[in-house]
Design an enzyme around this catalytic site. Structure first.
Site, PDB file in Angstrom:
ATOM      1  N   THR A 159      36.128 -15.562 -23.411  1.00  0.00           N
ATOM      2  CA  THR A 159      34.998 -15.664 -24.343  1.00  0.00           C
ATOM      3  C   THR A 159      33.740 -16.087 -23.598  1.00  0.00           C
ATOM      4  OG1 THR A 159      35.829 -17.860 -24.793  1.00  0.00           O
ATOM      5  CG2 THR A 159      36.308 -16.172 -26.444  1.00  0.00           C
ATOM      6  N   ASP A 210      34.864 -22.602 -15.944  1.00  0.00           N
ATOM      7  CA  ASP A 210      35.630 -23.480 -15.050  1.00  0.00           C
ATOM      8  C   ASP A 210      34.752 -24.554 -14.403  1.00  0.00           C
ATOM      9  OD1 ASP A 210      37.432 -21.517 -15.701  1.00  0.00           O
ATOM     10  OD2 ASP A 210      37.275 -20.487 -13.777  1.00  0.00           O
ATOM     11  N   SER A 248      41.534 -23.795  -9.133  1.00  0.00           N
ATOM     12  CA  SER A 248      41.439 -24.476  -7.834  1.00  0.00           C
ATOM     13  C   SER A 248      40.088 -24.147  -7.199  1.00  0.00           C
ATOM     14  CB  SER A 248      42.575 -24.043  -6.914  1.00  0.00           C
ATOM     15  OG  SER A 248      42.578 -22.643  -6.750  1.00  0.00           O
ATOM     16  N   GLY A 266      45.859 -19.867  -7.178  1.00  0.00           N
ATOM     17  CA  GLY A 266      46.323 -18.618  -7.774  1.00  0.00           C
ATOM     18  C   GLY A 266      47.129 -18.829  -9.037  1.00  0.00           C
ATOM     19  N   ALA A 267      47.021 -20.003  -9.662  1.00  0.00           N
ATOM     20  CA  ALA A 267      47.826 -20.291 -10.854  1.00  0.00           C
ATOM     21  C   ALA A 267      46.997 -20.270 -12.135  1.00  0.00           C
ATOM     22  CB  ALA A 267      48.509 -21.645 -10.696  1.00  0.00           C
TER      23      ALA A 267
HETATM   24  C1  GLA Z   1      38.746 -17.341 -15.363  1.00  0.00           C
HETATM   25  C2  GLA Z   1      37.254 -17.323 -15.196  1.00  0.00           C
HETATM   26  C3  GLA Z   1      36.557 -17.948 -16.390  1.00  0.00           C
HETATM   27  C4  GLA Z   1      37.056 -17.342 -17.698  1.00  0.00           C
HETATM   28  C5  GLA Z   1      38.570 -17.306 -17.729  1.00  0.00           C
HETATM   29  C6  GLA Z   1      39.095 -16.593 -18.930  1.00  0.00           C
HETATM   30  O1  GLA Z   1      39.216 -18.643 -15.352  1.00  0.00           O
HETATM   31  O2  GLA Z   1      36.896 -18.028 -14.038  1.00  0.00           O
HETATM   32  O3  GLA Z   1      35.173 -17.801 -16.250  1.00  0.00           O
HETATM   33  O4  GLA Z   1      36.506 -16.081 -17.909  1.00  0.00           O
HETATM   34  O5  GLA Z   1      39.101 -16.691 -16.579  1.00  0.00           O
HETATM   35  O6  GLA Z   1      38.831 -17.316 -20.075  1.00  0.00           O
END
Ligand code: GLA
Length: 384
Positions: free
Chosen positions: A34, A173, A128, A123-124
């Site tokens: 989103t 993130d 990170s 990668g999870a």
């Molecule tokens: C990754 C991206 C975020 C977001 C999510 C999905 O974590 O870094 O910006 O788009 O995917 O919600």
């Protein structure tokens, strides 16, 4: 002990200017894919994170050392540009990219040594990369005395990821890593970048948030993430709105009628319904109704599986098993195509549930998953 008269002074200077920051990874409770649709998401910082320590270097180079890797990466400052790193050194781009982004914004970046030490599984789908970028951004901001605000650190970290590393991610993130708060999830409005901390005290509610790292690899610099992003932008264009965020649940059926392409219909339906679920989830949490968010989490998973088509058999299986073992709700978290699943459950059920996931994976010859619990943790901060 013999020493020259200069050496202690030199050491002391180095100690004084060394600067360390810790920044966390994140779990997104709900609101997936989103962010680049200018919508809503509800991430929380987690206890796992990255520590970045910065110290000065006399030469005009950037030295990046990871405690988790053997070979340091060295880059001359005048070569600091997107694409400058060799394939095997790409991991260092998340740190080098921060120095580059600062320079792009007009700040002087001298020779530096940056040591990073992280414990977010890579990668999870637990960010990170944001932990790495944000810890480096905080440490460089302090070390160079730039006086940047937290929202500017978010922007610098995001610029490093989008423009230096080349991952077309949406900004959730970095926001979560910088603004995380203990015992709270963050309702993020990705249009205004306003962040509202919402109480999420698992312990007080007698709950736990179990994370299953399915070990199914997840990679955001690859095509499918960018394809989803492009499909959403295309759907918004066809529907005549700036972003899918501008369509409410009441407008969903009209939007579905107006899109002739079935794939675009599914992508738009995920985003429109996911924004609604995210706001509904925040409403429940504001009044302390933690168990009641379960069905929203599970519905979010179904939407990612059926409409956005970003899950893989491993994560679908983990969600199924967690629900069968009493989770109030379960879903994949993060960008998708692998990565982690979360389950909201009573602590007494968590162990049996994780063992059941291990058994189910063994039955299908999937790699052994790893499980742990998380709480909402503090965001990026300086270590003194
Ligand atoms: C990754 C991206 C975020 C977001 C999510 C999905 O974590 O870094 O910006 O788009 O995917 O919600």
């Amino acid at each position: 002990m013999s020493s020259t008269s200069e050496s202690p002074a030199v050491e002391q200077t180095a100690e004084l200017v060394e600067c360390a920051w810790r920044a966390p990874g994140r779990v997104n409770l709900i609101g997936e894919h989103t962010d680049y649709n200018e919508g809503f998401c509800l991430p929380m910082a987690i206890p796992q994170g990255c520590t970045a320590t910065v110290s000065p270097l006399a030469e005009p180079v950037l030295e990046i050392i990871s405690v988790q890797r053997e070979a340091p990466v060295e880059l001359a400052l005048d070569e600091l540009a997107p694409g400058a790193l060799a394939e095997e050194d790409q991991w260092a781009g998340y740190a080098a990219g921060v120095a580059w982004a600062l320079r792009e914004r007009g700040h002087q970046v001298p020779g530096l040594s940056i040591t990073v030490d992280g414990d977010v599984p890579s990668g999870a789908g637990l960010s990170s990369s944001a932990a790495l970028e944000c810890s480096v951004a905080g440490a460089l901001n302090d070390h160079l005395g730039l006086g940047l605000e937290p929202s500017e650190l978010v922007a610098v970290a995001r610029q490093a990821e989008n423009d230096f590393v080349g991952a077309p991610t949406g900004g959730m993130d970095q926001l979560a890593s910088i603004f995380g708060e203990r015992g709270r999830v963050l309702l993020c409005d990705m249009r205004t970048l306003a962040v509202e901390p919402v109480p999420f005290d698992l312990e007080a509610a007698g709950l736990t948030l179990l994370v299953i790292d399915t070990k199914a690899p997840h990679q955001l610099t690859d095509g499918p993430y960018g394809e989803r992003r492009e499909a959403c932008a295309q759907a918004a264009r066809l529907l005549g709105v700036p972003a899918l965020r501008d369509l409410s649940l009441e407008e969903l059926s009209d939007a579905m009628d107006r899109l002739s392409d079935e794939t675009l219909r599914k992508r738009a339906r995920h985003v429109i319904t996911e924004n609604d679920r995210t706001l509904a989830c925040a409403d429940l949490l504001r009044t302390g109704q933690l168990r009641q968010i379960g069905p929203l989490l599970t519905a979010s998973h179904a939407s990612m599986r059926d409409d956005f088509e970003i899950t893989v058999p491993e994560v679908d299986l983990a969600v199924e098993v967690l629900l069968a073992f009493g989770a109030f709700g379960a879903r994949m978290t993060g960008g998708g195509f692998g990565g982690c699943v979360i389950g909201l459950m009573e602590p007494a059920q968590a162990r049996a549930a994780s063992l059941a996931v291990v058994a189910a994976f063994a039955g299908r010859d999937y790699p052994e998953p790893v499980s742990f619990t998380v709480t909402a943790a503090v965001g990026a901060h300086r270590l003194d």
